[in-house]
Scaffold this motif. Sequence first.
Motif, PDB file in Angstrom:
ATOM      1  N   LEU A  49       0.830  -1.203   0.000  1.00  0.00           N
ATOM      2  CA  LEU A  49       0.000   0.000   0.000  1.00  0.00           C
ATOM      3  C   LEU A  49       0.863   1.251   0.000  1.00  0.00           C
ATOM      4  O   LEU A  49       0.624   2.185  -0.764  1.00  0.00           O
ATOM      5  CB  LEU A  49      -0.921  -0.023   1.225  1.00  0.00           C
ATOM      6  N   ARG A  50       1.898   1.262   0.833  1.00  0.00           N
ATOM      7  CA  ARG A  50       2.767   2.436   0.938  1.00  0.00           C
ATOM      8  C   ARG A  50       3.527   2.689  -0.370  1.00  0.00           C
ATOM      9  O   ARG A  50       3.559   3.813  -0.862  1.00  0.00           O
ATOM     10  CB  ARG A  50       3.745   2.263   2.097  1.00  0.00           C
ATOM     11  N   THR A  51       4.123   1.646  -0.938  1.00  0.00           N
ATOM     12  CA  THR A  51       4.946   1.856  -2.138  1.00  0.00           C
ATOM     13  C   THR A  51       4.098   2.157  -3.373  1.00  0.00           C
ATOM     14  O   THR A  51       4.475   2.995  -4.187  1.00  0.00           O
ATOM     15  CB  THR A  51       5.859   0.642  -2.418  1.00  0.00           C
ATOM     16  N   LEU A  52       2.951   1.499  -3.503  1.00  0.00           N
ATOM     17  CA  LEU A  52       2.141   1.719  -4.698  1.00  0.00           C
ATOM     18  C   LEU A  52       1.285   2.979  -4.599  1.00  0.00           C
ATOM     19  O   LEU A  52       0.990   3.606  -5.614  1.00  0.00           O
ATOM     20  CB  LEU A  52       1.281   0.499  -5.001  1.00  0.00           C
ATOM     21  N   SER A  53       0.897   3.385  -3.394  1.00  0.00           N
ATOM     22  CA  SER A  53       0.123   4.620  -3.230  1.00  0.00           C
ATOM     23  C   SER A  53       0.975   5.836  -3.569  1.00  0.00           C
ATOM     24  O   SER A  53       0.466   6.849  -4.036  1.00  0.00           O
ATOM     25  CB  SER A  53      -0.420   4.757  -1.810  1.00  0.00           C
ATOM     26  N   SER A  54       2.279   5.737  -3.325  1.00  0.00           N
ATOM     27  CA  SER A  54       3.160   6.873  -3.629  1.00  0.00           C
ATOM     28  C   SER A  54       3.754   6.781  -5.042  1.00  0.00           C
ATOM     29  O   SER A  54       4.491   7.660  -5.463  1.00  0.00           O
ATOM     30  CB  SER A  54       4.283   6.951  -2.594  1.00  0.00           C
ATOM     31  N   TYR A  55       3.413   5.720  -5.760  1.00  0.00           N
ATOM     32  CA  TYR A  55       3.904   5.543  -7.132  1.00  0.00           C
ATOM     33  C   TYR A  55       3.319   6.630  -8.027  1.00  0.00           C
ATOM     34  O   TYR A  55       2.118   6.898  -7.982  1.00  0.00           O
ATOM     35  CB  TYR A  55       3.512   4.145  -7.630  1.00  0.00           C
ATOM     36  N   SER A  56       4.161   7.270  -8.834  1.00  0.00           N
ATOM     37  CA  SER A  56       3.702   8.441  -9.594  1.00  0.00           C
ATOM     38  C   SER A  56       3.114   8.110 -10.966  1.00  0.00           C
ATOM     39  O   SER A  56       2.459   8.950 -11.565  1.00  0.00           O
ATOM     40  CB  SER A  56       4.856   9.434  -9.769  1.00  0.00           C
ATOM     41  N   GLY A  57       3.331   6.915 -11.464  1.00  0.00           N
ATOM     42  CA  GLY A  57       2.820   6.569 -12.795  1.00  0.00           C
ATOM     43  C   GLY A  57       1.396   6.043 -12.730  1.00  0.00           C
ATOM     44  O   GLY A  57       0.767   6.010 -11.672  1.00  0.00           O
ATOM     45  N   PRO A  58       0.859   5.609 -13.885  1.00  0.00           N
ATOM     46  CA  PRO A  58      -0.510   5.092 -13.907  1.00  0.00           C
ATOM     47  C   PRO A  58      -0.607   3.726 -13.231  1.00  0.00           C
ATOM     48  O   PRO A  58       0.302   2.915 -13.341  1.00  0.00           O
ATOM     49  CB  PRO A  58      -0.823   4.974 -15.405  1.00  0.00           C
ATOM     50  N   ALA A  59      -1.694   3.533 -12.506  1.00  0.00           N
ATOM     51  CA  ALA A  59      -1.970   2.240 -11.870  1.00  0.00           C
ATOM     52  C   ALA A  59      -3.479   2.062 -11.805  1.00  0.00           C
ATOM     53  O   ALA A  59      -4.057   1.874 -10.748  1.00  0.00           O
ATOM     54  CB  ALA A  59      -1.337   2.184 -10.485  1.00  0.00           C
ATOM     55  N   ASN A  60      -4.115   2.166 -12.980  1.00  0.00           N
ATOM     56  CA  ASN A  60      -5.579   2.155 -13.045  1.00  0.00           C
ATOM     57  C   ASN A  60      -6.165   0.811 -13.457  1.00  0.00           C
ATOM     58  O   ASN A  60      -7.372   0.630 -13.421  1.00  0.00           O
ATOM     59  CB  ASN A  60      -6.071   3.235 -14.013  1.00  0.00           C
ATOM     60  N   THR A  61      -5.297  -0.115 -13.887  1.00  0.00           N
ATOM     61  CA  THR A  61      -5.756  -1.436 -14.305  1.00  0.00           C
ATOM     62  C   THR A  61      -4.854  -2.474 -13.633  1.00  0.00           C
ATOM     63  O   THR A  61      -3.739  -2.138 -13.196  1.00  0.00           O
ATOM     64  CB  THR A  61      -5.639  -1.609 -15.838  1.00  0.00           C
ATOM     65  N   PRO A  62      -5.302  -3.733 -13.566  1.00  0.00           N
ATOM     66  CA  PRO A  62      -4.421  -4.761 -12.984  1.00  0.00           C
ATOM     67  C   PRO A  62      -3.070  -4.858 -13.705  1.00  0.00           C
ATOM     68  O   PRO A  62      -2.041  -5.085 -13.070  1.00  0.00           O
ATOM     69  CB  PRO A  62      -5.235  -6.048 -13.144  1.00  0.00           C
ATOM     70  N   CYS A  63      -3.063  -4.648 -15.022  1.00  0.00           N
ATOM     71  CA  CYS A  63      -1.799  -4.707 -15.773  1.00  0.00           C
ATOM     72  C   CYS A  63      -0.878  -3.555 -15.383  1.00  0.00           C
ATOM     73  O   CYS A  63       0.312  -3.746 -15.147  1.00  0.00           O
ATOM     74  CB  CYS A  63      -2.083  -4.689 -17.278  1.00  0.00           C
ATOM     75  N   GLU A  64      -1.435  -2.334 -15.311  1.00  0.00           N
ATOM     76  CA  GLU A  64      -0.625  -1.183 -14.897  1.00  0.00           C
ATOM     77  C   GLU A  64      -0.140  -1.348 -13.465  1.00  0.00           C
ATOM     78  O   GLU A  64       0.981  -0.962 -13.122  1.00  0.00           O
ATOM     79  CB  GLU A  64      -1.432   0.111 -15.024  1.00  0.00           C
ATOM     80  N   LEU A  65      -0.971  -1.940 -12.625  1.00  0.00           N
ATOM     81  CA  LEU A  65      -0.598  -2.162 -11.227  1.00  0.00           C
ATOM     82  C   LEU A  65       0.548  -3.176 -11.124  1.00  0.00           C
ATOM     83  O   LEU A  65       1.490  -2.977 -10.351  1.00  0.00           O
ATOM     84  CB  LEU A  65      -1.813  -2.635 -10.432  1.00  0.00           C
ATOM     85  N   ALA A  66       0.476  -4.233 -11.920  1.00  0.00           N
ATOM     86  CA  ALA A  66       1.571  -5.217 -11.936  1.00  0.00           C
ATOM     87  C   ALA A  66       2.864  -4.558 -12.412  1.00  0.00           C
ATOM     88  O   ALA A  66       3.939  -4.776 -11.836  1.00  0.00           O
ATOM     89  CB  ALA A  66       1.206  -6.408 -12.823  1.00  0.00           C
ATOM     90  N   GLN A  67       2.755  -3.726 -13.451  1.00  0.00           N
ATOM     91  CA  GLN A  67       3.940  -3.010 -13.939  1.00  0.00           C
ATOM     92  C   GLN A  67       4.484  -2.078 -12.863  1.00  0.00           C
ATOM     93  O   GLN A  67       5.700  -2.004 -12.652  1.00  0.00           O
ATOM     94  CB  GLN A  67       3.593  -2.187 -15.184  1.00  0.00           C
TER      95      GLN A  67
END
Length: 196
Positions: A49-67
């Motif tokens: 949660l901490r690392t991905l919430s502060s991630y600056s790129g797109p994370a709107n789909t499961p694929c983008e989230l995996a990336q």
Amino acid sequence: MMTIPFFLLTFILFFSAAAAAAASASKHGSSQDLIRSSCIHASYPSLCLRTLSSYSGPANTPCELAQAAVKVSLSCAQKVSNYLTTSVTGKSKRERVALNDCVEQISESVDELSKTLGELKHLRGETFEFQMSNAQTWVSAALTNEDTCLDGFEGVDGKVKSDVKRKITTVAKVTSNALYMINRLDESRGRHRLNP
């Protein structure tokens, strides 16, 4: 007459800006919702949660989230690799051997995570299963390398071991979370194939 067009223009600009802000907030909100719902079952949920919430790129789909998860892992591994090669020196021969082995292992992890990211960026329907298998294999190998690095410090005590262990453990945790996100992407794709 001049005030009506100016008023209309102001009105249109105000509501266009408000609509754009609302859409952006909604997209950001849905991205955060996806991150929260995905991280809850990860190996290390709070770190996820901490690392991905502060991630600056797109994370709107499961694929983008995996990336995004792989990018976080790759960035962490690169920082640790740089730290090991520039900031740490072993005092004893045993420490130096363990450090050299660890540098090699983390360098391999960086390569494997880079290949994984490349694969995830170019997923295609007809080769999806093969590509996911590659991604899972490479991230698993990166995790093994990280464990092997720590194994090299068995029987070594002191500050070097504790520093390396702390940093490698963090890399291993974010890599484990990345593997979880890749597996989740693979499973969600499988469900969609079964239930179109």
